[in-house]
Design an enzyme around this catalytic site. Structure first.
Site, PDB file in Angstrom:
ATOM      1  N   GLU A   1      -4.378  -6.921  15.529  1.00 39.72           N
ATOM      2  CA  GLU A   1      -3.893  -5.611  15.088  1.00 39.72           C
ATOM      3  C   GLU A   1      -5.036  -4.589  15.153  1.00 39.72           C
ATOM      4  O   GLU A   1      -4.805  -3.400  15.320  1.00 39.72           O
ATOM      5  CB  GLU A   1      -3.323  -5.692  13.669  1.00 39.72           C
ATOM      6  CG  GLU A   1      -2.400  -4.530  13.342  1.00 39.72           C
ATOM      7  CD  GLU A   1      -1.605  -4.724  12.060  1.00 39.72           C
ATOM      8  OE1 GLU A   1      -0.368  -4.640  12.111  1.00 39.72           O
ATOM      9  OE2 GLU A   1      -2.209  -4.973  11.006  1.00 39.72           O
TER      10      GLU A   1
ATOM     11  N   LYS B   1       0.839  -1.206   0.000  1.00 40.20           N
ATOM     12  CA  LYS B   1       0.000   0.000   0.000  1.00 40.20           C
ATOM     13  C   LYS B   1       0.876   1.259   0.000  1.00 40.20           C
ATOM     14  O   LYS B   1       0.679   2.162  -0.791  1.00 40.20           O
ATOM     15  CB  LYS B   1      -0.915  -0.044   1.225  1.00 40.20           C
ATOM     16  CG  LYS B   1      -1.856   1.118   1.346  1.00 40.20           C
ATOM     17  CD  LYS B   1      -2.790   0.910   2.528  1.00 40.20           C
ATOM     18  CE  LYS B   1      -3.542   2.188   2.864  1.00 40.20           C
ATOM     19  NZ  LYS B   1      -4.421   2.026   4.016  1.00 40.20           N
TER      20      LYS B   1
ATOM     21  N   GLY C   1      -4.820  -2.116   5.471  1.00 43.03           N
ATOM     22  CA  GLY C   1      -4.011  -3.254   5.003  1.00 43.03           C
ATOM     23  C   GLY C   1      -4.667  -4.593   5.274  1.00 43.03           C
ATOM     24  O   GLY C   1      -4.806  -5.431   4.380  1.00 43.03           O
ATOM     25  N   ARG C   2      -5.108  -4.816   6.514  1.00 42.13           N
ATOM     26  CA  ARG C   2      -5.654  -6.137   6.867  1.00 42.13           C
ATOM     27  C   ARG C   2      -7.072  -6.338   6.338  1.00 42.13           C
ATOM     28  O   ARG C   2      -7.654  -7.398   6.533  1.00 42.13           O
ATOM     29  CB  ARG C   2      -5.576  -6.355   8.377  1.00 42.13           C
ATOM     30  CG  ARG C   2      -6.187  -5.240   9.207  1.00 42.13           C
ATOM     31  CD  ARG C   2      -5.736  -5.355  10.665  1.00 42.13           C
ATOM     32  NE  ARG C   2      -6.176  -4.229  11.481  1.00 42.13           N
ATOM     33  CZ  ARG C   2      -5.559  -3.050  11.549  1.00 42.13           C
ATOM     34  NH1 ARG C   2      -4.493  -2.809  10.813  1.00 42.13           N
ATOM     35  NH2 ARG C   2      -6.017  -2.096  12.334  1.00 42.13           N
TER      36      ARG C   2
ATOM     37  N   HIS D   1      -4.355 -33.515  19.168  1.00 40.52           N
ATOM     38  CA  HIS D   1      -3.193 -34.325  19.549  1.00 40.52           C
ATOM     39  C   HIS D   1      -2.062 -33.445  20.042  1.00 40.52           C
ATOM     40  O   HIS D   1      -0.918 -33.907  20.147  1.00 40.52           O
ATOM     41  CB  HIS D   1      -2.742 -35.175  18.360  1.00 40.52           C
ATOM     42  CG  HIS D   1      -3.810 -36.117  17.913  1.00 40.52           C
ATOM     43  ND1 HIS D   1      -3.911 -37.413  18.371  1.00 40.52           N
ATOM     44  CD2 HIS D   1      -4.882 -35.922  17.106  1.00 40.52           C
ATOM     45  CE1 HIS D   1      -4.979 -37.978  17.827  1.00 40.52           C
ATOM     46  NE2 HIS D   1      -5.593 -37.098  17.067  1.00 40.52           N
TER      47      HIS D   1
ATOM     48  N   LYS E   1       9.933  -0.362  14.233  1.00 40.14           N
ATOM     49  CA  LYS E   1      10.459   0.109  12.942  1.00 40.14           C
ATOM     50  C   LYS E   1      11.447   1.258  13.159  1.00 40.14           C
ATOM     51  O   LYS E   1      12.444   1.367  12.471  1.00 40.14           O
ATOM     52  CB  LYS E   1       9.320   0.620  12.055  1.00 40.14           C
ATOM     53  CG  LYS E   1       8.440  -0.456  11.476  1.00 40.14           C
ATOM     54  CD  LYS E   1       7.502   0.184  10.450  1.00 40.14           C
ATOM     55  CE  LYS E   1       6.337  -0.701  10.113  1.00 40.14           C
ATOM     56  NZ  LYS E   1       5.322  -0.006   9.325  1.00 40.14           N
TER      57      LYS E   1
ATOM     58  N   GLU F   1      10.647  -4.775   4.352  1.00 40.88           N
ATOM     59  CA  GLU F   1      10.709  -6.185   3.948  1.00 40.88           C
ATOM     60  C   GLU F   1      10.359  -6.348   2.473  1.00 40.88           C
ATOM     61  O   GLU F   1      11.039  -7.041   1.715  1.00 40.88           O
ATOM     62  CB  GLU F   1       9.715  -7.019   4.776  1.00 40.88           C
ATOM     63  CG  GLU F   1      10.026  -7.119   6.256  1.00 40.88           C
ATOM     64  CD  GLU F   1       9.477  -5.962   7.080  1.00 40.88           C
ATOM     65  OE1 GLU F   1       9.163  -4.882   6.516  1.00 40.88           O
ATOM     66  OE2 GLU F   1       9.369  -6.136   8.306  1.00 40.88           O
TER      67      GLU F   1
HETATM   68  C1  G6Q Z   1      -2.351  -3.946   8.147  1.00 41.41           C
HETATM   69  C2  G6Q Z   1      -1.120  -3.302   8.504  1.00 41.41           C
HETATM   70  C3  G6Q Z   1       0.136  -3.974   7.997  1.00 41.41           C
HETATM   71  C4  G6Q Z   1       0.466  -3.668   6.549  1.00 41.41           C
HETATM   72  C5  G6Q Z   1       1.898  -4.109   6.279  1.00 41.41           C
HETATM   73  C6  G6Q Z   1       2.299  -3.904   4.844  1.00 41.41           C
HETATM   74  O1  G6Q Z   1      -3.440  -3.541   8.413  1.00 41.41           O
HETATM   75  O2  G6Q Z   1      -1.176  -1.974   8.141  1.00 41.41           O
HETATM   76  O3  G6Q Z   1       0.104  -5.359   8.163  1.00 41.41           O
HETATM   77  O4  G6Q Z   1      -0.432  -4.298   5.702  1.00 41.41           O
HETATM   78  O5  G6Q Z   1       2.766  -3.417   7.126  1.00 41.41           O
HETATM   79  O6  G6Q Z   1       2.182  -2.572   4.490  1.00 41.41           O
HETATM   80  P1  G6Q Z   1       2.302  -2.126   3.006  1.00 41.41           P
HETATM   81  O7  G6Q Z   1       1.184  -2.741   2.249  1.00 41.41           O
HETATM   82  O8  G6Q Z   1       2.232  -0.633   3.015  1.00 41.41           O
HETATM   83  O9  G6Q Z   1       3.634  -2.640   2.497  1.00 41.41           O
END
Ligand code: G6Q
Length: 547
Positions: free
Chosen positions: A353, A206, A267-268, A384, A512, A212
């Site tokens: 989150e 996003k 994001g989620r 198990h 971060k 990463e």
């Molecule tokens: C979700 C969070 C988080 C996000 C990641 C990736 O709700 O905001 O999990 O999706 O940090 O972020 P980007 O899509 O910006 O790389």
């Protein structure tokens, strides 16, 4: 709005809880032969049985009263209509719009968004069709056979879970792979065996600033160019899913190959947006659309059904009952469905989150527990492993069991046994096994009474332990869309009750900020910097090992 504990219904629920402490579900089932009918709900193929909970009709009345006093209904409408309910970031929260029909229009911050959504979907669809039909080819003219989605968190967990869960619907022509971890082992293992000429990378981010994702994206680009030796190859092998055109261009991806979404998609909550491109590529457009339609069916239900007959509301309020009155800390999720093996990590992010917060919308620290710890694993594996604690541990653990009535890949009678085990676990949690029964069994097996008496307490199951069962016909795209939206809205309901913002995630920021100076300090030629004693000790040890 009054603080949560000052709402009249909170007080009523506290008193009700005191009266319910000795409540035994076994008596309730005996006294009310219609308890299952009374305490279950259906929507489409999904049945929610919540009768195995420590509740009476009064409990529900009080919980729904709390929901009303918390303005759940108007908050729900605020979300659907695009109000800035993400109040710490001043943003609308409109993942529901991504799966809704193009009419009627919906204006957010003065902009009509339905057409933008339709255009974005059309762009995705065009690409999916081109790739499947082989008109989108790699730089050397070969068709794309492997697609690697590089993203993390919300840009990974949802699509990875859906592609895995619906693998039986996958098209033959391309295979999806997901890389998220900064650990180079993840990308290396994925690229091993892939052919650069037939591999496409989706860079899903996003913000397009995530460490990463960018690290993996740069490594992937280097891998591609080391084989194809032509920078022009990037345009046929890299596409981006993002809101940040400038950063996408700076990375070297043509904005024409960028699929957009908007800041009102968290994001989620983003698998329904361009972030779902990997899903559409894996399953084909029809199945992606069915996933959206399933979620929309749940949205309609959530928006319109009365609170008492509303699946996400009931699930959410039951969670409040346990977390805030019974003092439970965790919530177990047990899909008796191997295809949902990635559901728990997905829900961990969605729930924890969203609701792992301690400050209310009055900007004050809350004086009650918020989001529970979400954990679990597919059945029957969990039986198990850790079910001992659920049955005999000292903690009360509310649980959800998910199971399909019909398995598309039946092997002998394995699905019958899977179903039987799922139901047997919820029955065992409810019924338990008394000391008298255990002792009698041991004696009947020939154990001397004295020994039986000593051993019996270890074999007692206290019972009266709660569970919800979500039973669905079969795990198809529509049903999965419904289930995901069900949990999204359950999380929303709880966030409203707890008066927190379920849609920000400031809690991930501090780590971060602290990583870059530590990265610097790992360099033996640099000063270690200002850190606590433990961190300094670890830095020194790492430096020494690598000297
Ligand atoms: C979700 C969070 C988080 C996000 C990641 C990736 O709700 O905001 O999990 O999706 O940090 O972020 P980007 O899509 O910006 O790389």
């Amino acid at each position: 709005m009054k603080a949560l504990k000052q709402l009249p219904a909170w007080n009523v629920l506290e008193q009700h809880y005191r009266a319910m402490r000795r409540f035994d579900m076994r008596d309730a089932f005996r006294d009310d032969p219609r308890r299952f009918e009374r305490l279950s709900l259906r929507l489409g193929s999904v049945l929610l049985d919540y009768s195995k909970n420590r509740i009476t009709p009064d409990t529900l009345t009080h919980l729904m009263q709390l929901a009303r006093e918390s303005a759940l209904e108007s908050q729900r409408e605020a979300m659907f209509s695009g109000a800035h309910i993400n109040f710490t970031e001043q943003r609308a929260v409109l993942h529901t719009a991504l799966r809704a029909p193009a009419h009627p229009p919906l204006t957010v911050d003065g902009v009509e968004i339905r057409q933008d959504i339709a255009d974005a979907l059309a762009h995705m669809r065009q690409f999916v069709d081109a790739l499947h039909q082989g008109t989108w080819r790699g730089h050397t003219g070969k068709p794309i056979r492997h697609v690697v989605n590089i993203g993390i968190g919300g840009s990974d967990l949802g699509p990875a879970m859906v592609c895995d869960a619906l693998a039986q619907y996958a098209v033959d022509s391309v295979r999806l792979h997901f890389v998220s971890n900064l650990d180079p082992a993840h990308l290396s293992a994925t690229l091993a065996g892939l052919d650069p000429e037939t591999t496409l990378f989706i860079i899903a981010s996003k913000t397009f600033t995530t460490l990463e994702t960018l690290a993996n994206a740069h490594s992937a680009k280097a891998w591609l160019l080391s084989a194809l030796h032509d920078p022009a190859a990037v345009s046929r092998h890299f596409v981006a899913l993002s809101t940040n055109t400038q950063a996408v261009r700076a990375f070297g991806i043509d904005p024409a190959n960028m699929f957009i979404f908007w800041d009102w998609v968290g994001g989620r909550y983003s698998l329904w947006s361009a972030i779902g491109l990997s899903i559409a590529l894996a399953l084909g457009w029809t199945h992606f659309q069915a996933l959206l339609d399933g979620a929309h069916a749940m949205d309609q239900h959530f928006r319109n059904a009365p609170l008492e007959a509303n699946l996400p509301v009931v699930l959410g309020m039951l969670g409040i009952w346990y977390a805030n009155f019974w003092g439970t800390d965790t919530h177990g999720i047990f899909p008796y469905d191997q295809r949902l093996r990635l559901l728990v990590p997905f829900l961990q992010q969605l729930d924890m989150e969203s609701n792992g917060k301690n400050v209310s919308h009055a900007n004050r620290r809350v004086n009650y527990n918020t989001g529970p710890i979400i954990w679990g694993a597919p059945g029957t594996n969990g039986q198990h492993a850790f079910f001992e604690l659920v049955h005999q541990g000292t903690r009360l653990i509310p649980t959800d069991f998910l199971v399909a009535a019909i398995n598309p890949t039946p092997l002998a009678d394995q699905h019958e046994w899977l179903l039987a085990n799922c139901l047997a676990q919820t029955e065992a949690l409810l019924k338990g096994k008394s000391r008298a029964v255990v002792e009698a069994e041991l004696v009947a097996q020939g154990m001397p009474r004295r020994d039986a008496r000593a051993l019996a307490p270890h074999k007692v199951f206290p019972g009266n332990r709660p569970s919800n069962t979500l039973l669905y016909q079969t795990l198809d795209p529509h049903t999965l869309g419904m289930l995901i939206a069900l949990y999204e809205h359950k999380v929303f309901v709880q966030g409203v009750i707890w008066q927190i913002n379920s849609f920000d995630q400031w809690g991930v920021e501090l780590g971060k900020q602290l990583a870059p100076p530590i990265r610097h300090a790992l360099d033996p030629d640099q000063p270690a910097g200002e850190h606590d004693g433990s961190t300094l000790g670890l830095i020194a040890d790492i430096r020494q090992r690598r000297a």
